[in-house]
Design a protein around this motif. Structure first.
Motif, PDB file in Angstrom:
ATOM      1  N   CYS A   1      14.084 -26.239 -21.719  1.00  0.00           N
ATOM      2  CA  CYS A   1      14.557 -25.894 -23.063  1.00  0.00           C
ATOM      3  C   CYS A   1      15.824 -25.049 -23.037  1.00  0.00           C
ATOM      4  CB  CYS A   1      13.461 -25.149 -23.832  1.00  0.00           C
ATOM      5  SG  CYS A   1      11.987 -26.136 -24.138  1.00  0.00           S
ATOM      6  N   TRP A   2      16.189 -24.555 -21.874  1.00  0.00           N
ATOM      7  CA  TRP A   2      17.390 -23.719 -21.767  1.00  0.00           C
ATOM      8  C   TRP A   2      18.578 -24.492 -21.207  1.00  0.00           C
ATOM      9  CZ3 TRP A   2      17.463 -19.317 -24.294  1.00  0.00           C
ATOM     10  CH2 TRP A   2      16.236 -18.682 -24.572  1.00  0.00           C
TER      11      TRP A   2
ATOM     12  N   ILE B   1      12.969 -24.115 -28.708  1.00  0.00           N
ATOM     13  CA  ILE B   1      14.427 -24.013 -28.760  1.00  0.00           C
ATOM     14  C   ILE B   1      14.860 -23.417 -30.098  1.00  0.00           C
ATOM     15  CG2 ILE B   1      16.568 -25.357 -28.850  1.00  0.00           C
ATOM     16  CD1 ILE B   1      15.230 -27.357 -26.925  1.00  0.00           C
ATOM     17  N   ASN B   2      14.254 -23.876 -31.176  1.00  0.00           N
ATOM     18  CA  ASN B   2      14.579 -23.404 -32.524  1.00  0.00           C
ATOM     19  C   ASN B   2      14.333 -21.904 -32.668  1.00  0.00           C
ATOM     20  OD1 ASN B   2      15.297 -23.512 -35.225  1.00  0.00           O
ATOM     21  ND2 ASN B   2      13.357 -24.387 -35.903  1.00  0.00           N
TER      22      ASN B   2
ATOM     23  N   ARG C   1      17.123 -20.168 -29.373  1.00  0.00           N
ATOM     24  CA  ARG C   1      18.540 -20.450 -29.204  1.00  0.00           C
ATOM     25  C   ARG C   1      19.228 -20.521 -30.560  1.00  0.00           C
ATOM     26  NH1 ARG C   1      19.058 -25.269 -24.711  1.00  0.00           N
ATOM     27  NH2 ARG C   1      21.206 -25.202 -25.529  1.00  0.00           N
TER      28      ARG C   1
ATOM     29  N   ASP D   1      21.619 -22.939 -31.976  1.00  0.00           N
ATOM     30  CA  ASP D   1      22.299 -24.206 -31.754  1.00  0.00           C
ATOM     31  C   ASP D   1      22.084 -25.144 -32.935  1.00  0.00           C
ATOM     32  OD1 ASP D   1      23.434 -23.799 -29.122  1.00  0.00           O
ATOM     33  OD2 ASP D   1      21.397 -23.919 -28.324  1.00  0.00           O
TER      34      ASP D   1
ATOM     35  N   CYS E   1      18.077 -21.892 -35.197  1.00  0.00           N
ATOM     36  CA  CYS E   1      18.932 -23.080 -35.112  1.00  0.00           C
ATOM     37  C   CYS E   1      19.085 -23.753 -36.472  1.00  0.00           C
ATOM     38  CB  CYS E   1      18.323 -24.093 -34.134  1.00  0.00           C
ATOM     39  SG  CYS E   1      18.331 -23.577 -32.396  1.00  0.00           S
TER      40      CYS E   1
ATOM     41  N   ILE F   1      21.606 -30.286 -29.350  1.00  0.00           N
ATOM     42  CA  ILE F   1      20.373 -30.940 -28.900  1.00  0.00           C
ATOM     43  C   ILE F   1      20.104 -32.128 -29.817  1.00  0.00           C
ATOM     44  CG2 ILE F   1      17.853 -30.704 -28.614  1.00  0.00           C
ATOM     45  CD1 ILE F   1      19.846 -27.555 -28.600  1.00  0.00           C
TER      46      ILE F   1
END
Length: 516
Positions: free
Chosen positions: A274-275, A302-303, A306, A308, A326, A354
């Motif tokens: 996930c990174w 991830i949400n 991060r 993104d 995110c 992503i």
């Protein structure tokens, strides 16, 4: 949930007096004024499993005489009397009754079993009368059957979907000329004792919630998919189809809450994926193996961690991801875009970090996904393959022979991880996932580039420190942890011969029917 608990739920819900199960015969439901039989018979193996799961050891020993009885309290608090009778070697009878009147021949049964402990003996009519005369306080009422209510104006299908969630089921199966069925703990079971749906009745019930686009698609192709939501309860992925009897449908439960990694059972090192800032990560497995749940958990991680831009391309949208740290844009094929490949091409112009591809169905989608991963994006995708090795082979085999050498090189450089999974029936009810994990290493990349994917199994075995594992490794862990039976692990293994040898080395017994 034990099988016996499922039948006790039915007993209470429908205010039945008894449920009778006889091997290879339809299940009989008795009420005060009627009897009803299930459409399908219950096989002997299911009866044996029900008895094995719930019967105390001392009662099982009494069963050697041909009959036994015991009291049982379900998870919901209802107490029933269970009698078991061995009619033939492969034909057993189990009666689950609310009270003594629900179980036939109580007095004769007690006379034939004089050695039963007092607390295990069924209560006969004389004892019942004596207890009634001696009782100074009336007994508490039997627990009321749970009522599934729908709001005024709510679609009729919502009642069955609410029942699905109440039964902790994963799928609701509706077919013409069949009663509603549910998949719970991996097995198909009756959801409600009612008359089978007529084709027209089921058609009207299902079309009430179908969007106009899907109604037209169904009329043209006899298949359609869409998502349905009951606010405050759950989302459902719906598939409508036609078979020889008429219309049918399957609804898959998609909870609003996304499971965290620790509850999902994924190895912690998988979170390293996930990174990443670029590369291809694939989650694979047969239909119904939990791929969507795993992907949703990774995207949610991830949400949450991060900052993104995430784009998901799905058919239909399943788990809903709110913006956390995110920005998340979710696009549905057929509604927000024409095809997976069209959306994937467009995504390259939408500044993504992503990209999630719900299903890599065809050569062009796979090709664009690999190119996207190579151009500095992190791509998550799914395939219907059963192992990490077959996943790599499937991607390469999609391409014409003259392009396979090139795709091997591209894949060896872009692939970052493969998570292959299956769902196993859990001892005591429920299901648990088993995972095969392949991570990108120089050794793995070289084997992919040289076309020696059959040697990737040894890379996974030697790469445990990096979070890699074979499917058999995880299945053996589940057996040793008493989560699944050796027979269930054997059924789900892709390499049964190797698993059988591992069982022998670890002194794990396997049924003789499976070559143990």
């Amino acid at each position: 949930m034990k099988r016996l608990d499922y039948y006790v739920q039915h007993l209470v819900r429908h205010n039945a007096t008894a449920i009778e199960l006889i091997s290879e015969q339809p299940v009989l439901f008795r009420t005060a004024d009627a009897e009803r039989r299930s459409n399908a018979p219950i096989d002997h193996a299911q009866v044996l499993q029900l008895v094995k799961e719930a019967t105390p050891q001392d009662v099982l020993q009494q069963l050697r005489k041909g009959k036994a009885s015991f009291k049982y309290q379900s998870d919901g608090g209802a107490e029933v009397l269970v009698t078991i009778e061995v009619l033939q070697k492969s034909k057993w009878k189990v009666v689950i009754g609310r009270n003594a009147a629900a179980v036939p021949n109580i007095e004769s049964f007690s006379r034939e079993n004089p050695n039963l402990a007092a607390e295990d003996r069924p209560i006969g009519s004389e004892e019942v009368a004596a207890k009634k005369r001696a009782a100074s306080v009336p007994p508490p009422p039997a627990p009321a059957a749970p009522q599934i209510r729908t709001s005024s104006g709510e679609p009729g299908i919502n009642r069955y979907l609410r029942m699905l969630v109440a039964a902790s089921g994963s799928d609701l199966h509706l077919s013409s000329n069949v009663t509603p069925l549910v998949r719970a703990s991996g097995e198909i079971q009756e959801l409600e004792a009612r008359e089978p749906f007529s084709p027209q009745e089921l058609f009207d019930l299902l079309m009430e919630i179908a969007p106009e686009r899907n109604r037209e698609e169904f009329e043209e192709t006899n298949d359609t998919d869409f998502a349905h939501t009951i606010e405050g309860l759950s989302r459902f992925r719906a598939n409508y189809f036609r078979d020889r009897h008429g219309i049918g449908a399957v609804f898959r439960t998609i909870p609003f809450e996304i499971l965290p990694v620790e509850k999902l059972g994924l190895p912690e090192r998988v979170l390293d994926l996930c990174w990443l800032t670029k590369g291809l990560v694939l989650v694979t497995g047969p239909t119904g193996s939990g791929k969507s749940t795993t992907l949703a958990t990774l995207i949610d991680y991830i949400n949450s961690n991060r900052s993104d831009h995430i784009i998901t391309i799905e058919d239909p949208i399943e788990f809903v991801h709110p913006n956390k740290k995110c920005l998340v844009n979710q696009r549905e094929v057929g509604v927000h875009t024409r095809t997976f490949k069209a959306a994937l091409r467009a995504a390259l112009r939408e500044d993504p970090d992503i990209v999630l591809v719900g299903e890599m169905r065809d050569l062009e989608t796979i090709s664009i996904a690999v190119e996207t991963a190579e151009t500095g994006h992190l791509v998550f995708g799914t395939l219907h393959t059963t192992s990490a090795i077959s996943t790599i082979d499937r991607i390469i085999d999609q391409f014409p022979p003259e392009q396979q050498e090139q795709i091997r090189v591209m894949l060896s450089e872009s692939i970052r991880g493969v998570i292959a999974q299956v769902l196993c029936k859990k001892i005591g009810g429920g299901r648990v996932a088993a995972y095969e994990i392949l991570r990108s290493t120089p050794a793995a990349s070289n084997l992919i580039r040289e076309g020696k994917t059959f040697q990737l199994a040894s890379v996974m075995q030697t790469g445990r420190a990096l979070g890699m594992q074979t499917m058999n490794d995880h299945l053996v862990q589940h057996v040793q942890g008493e989560l699944v039976t050796p027979e269930e692990a054997y059924m789900k293994s892709n390499n049964k011969l190797t698993l059988k040898e591992t069982f022998k080395r670890n002194s794990i017994p396997l049924s003789s029917k499976m070559g143990g």
